[in-house]
Design a protein around this motif. Structure first.
Motif, PDB file in Angstrom:
ATOM      1  N   THR A  92       1.025  -2.503  -1.304  1.00  7.14           N
ATOM      2  CA  THR A  92       1.182  -1.975  -2.671  1.00  7.14           C
ATOM      3  C   THR A  92       2.675  -1.877  -2.970  1.00  7.14           C
ATOM      4  O   THR A  92       3.519  -1.995  -2.079  1.00  7.14           O
ATOM      5  CB  THR A  92       0.573  -0.565  -2.832  1.00  7.14           C
ATOM      6  OG1 THR A  92       1.384   0.369  -2.117  1.00  7.14           O
ATOM      7  CG2 THR A  92      -0.862  -0.507  -2.335  1.00  7.14           C
ATOM      8  N   SER A  93       2.989  -1.601  -4.225  1.00  3.94           N
ATOM      9  CA  SER A  93       4.400  -1.487  -4.613  1.00  3.94           C
ATOM     10  C   SER A  93       5.037  -0.190  -4.122  1.00  3.94           C
ATOM     11  O   SER A  93       6.222   0.027  -4.318  1.00  3.94           O
ATOM     12  CB  SER A  93       4.544  -1.611  -6.133  1.00  3.94           C
ATOM     13  OG  SER A  93       3.846  -0.562  -6.771  1.00  3.94           O
ATOM     14  N   SER A 146       4.835  -5.924  -3.914  1.00  8.47           N
ATOM     15  CA  SER A 146       3.395  -5.803  -3.767  1.00  8.47           C
ATOM     16  C   SER A 146       2.830  -7.112  -3.236  1.00  8.47           C
ATOM     17  O   SER A 146       3.144  -8.183  -3.756  1.00  8.47           O
ATOM     18  CB  SER A 146       2.753  -5.459  -5.117  1.00  8.47           C
ATOM     19  OG  SER A 146       1.378  -5.222  -4.933  1.00  8.47           O
ATOM     20  N   ASP A 176       1.750   1.884   3.419  1.00  7.61           N
ATOM     21  CA  ASP A 176       1.546   0.721   2.556  1.00  7.61           C
ATOM     22  C   ASP A 176       2.295  -0.508   3.059  1.00  7.61           C
ATOM     23  O   ASP A 176       2.293  -1.550   2.407  1.00  7.61           O
ATOM     24  CB  ASP A 176       1.993   1.039   1.127  1.00  7.61           C
ATOM     25  CG  ASP A 176       1.235   2.229   0.569  1.00  7.61           C
ATOM     26  OD1 ASP A 176      -0.004   2.227   0.669  1.00  7.61           O
ATOM     27  OD2 ASP A 176       1.877   3.158   0.061  1.00  7.61           O
TER      28      ASP A 176
END
Length: 184
Positions: A92-93, A146, A176
């Motif tokens: 994810t970002s 991302s 993440d």
């Protein structure tokens, strides 16, 4: 990209473990040396070999290991040492990382961290000169990538004398950011 820092082949990937913490206490944590730079980062326990420079202990436990550049002879002013993290995947970002650094000595030059993707090299952290005889947190550095494969390059430059040791410890990636393994 600068000479000697280009990453030519990014692996076909599959996520393995997410989140990643490199303490260097048992090994190099899959960090790799740049084979084309001037000298290597060293895994060290306890103080460095020179007086009035470098850490006396690691950051993690006070009794473990860290990575550092030894700036004594035969090193010369302007010599560069580079080390890479393993390849990671930002799911994810919000993927980000942090680390602890130690830059102590009257001739400390500079230290930078870069994010390397297949098509870019972006400096995300730089410090210059003596920062005192202490471990300092980088704070969390957000990558804003991302679904991208990347790695971090740590680059340290030797100053004018042997009192310019630079060290890193506890390189931590958020959940993440997933360590990856090559496919195929």
């Amino acid at each position: 990209l600068e000479r000697n820092t280009t990453i030519l082949a990014f692996p076909a990937t599959a996520p393995s473990a997410c989140g990643f913490n490199a303490t260097f206490d048992t090994n190099m944590n899959n960090f790799t040396q740049n084979k084309l730079d001037m000298f290597d980062w060293t895994r060290q326990r306890g103080g460095t070999s020179s007086f009035s420079t470098g850490p006396s202990t690691d950051h993690t436990t006070g009794n473990g290991y860290y990575l550092y550049i030894e700036t004594s002879s035969p090193r010369r002013a302007g010599d560069v040492a580079r080390v890479y993290t393993p390849f990671l995947l930002s799911t994810t970002s919000t993927c980000g990382f942090s680390f602890w650094y130690h830059m102590y000595g009257s001739s400390v030059a500079n230290f930078s961290a870069y994010i390397l993707t297949k098509t870019s090299k972006t400096r995300v952290f730089t410090k210059y000169g003596d920062q005192g005889n202490k471990w300092i947190s980088s704070g969390v550095i957000s990558l804003k990538l991302s679904n991208s494969v990347f790695r971090v390059l740590f680059e340290a430059v030797r100053g004018t004398s042997y009192t310019g040791d630079i060290a890193i410890d506890d390189v931590t990636f958020t959940k993440d950011c997933c360590a990856i393994q090559a496919c195929g």
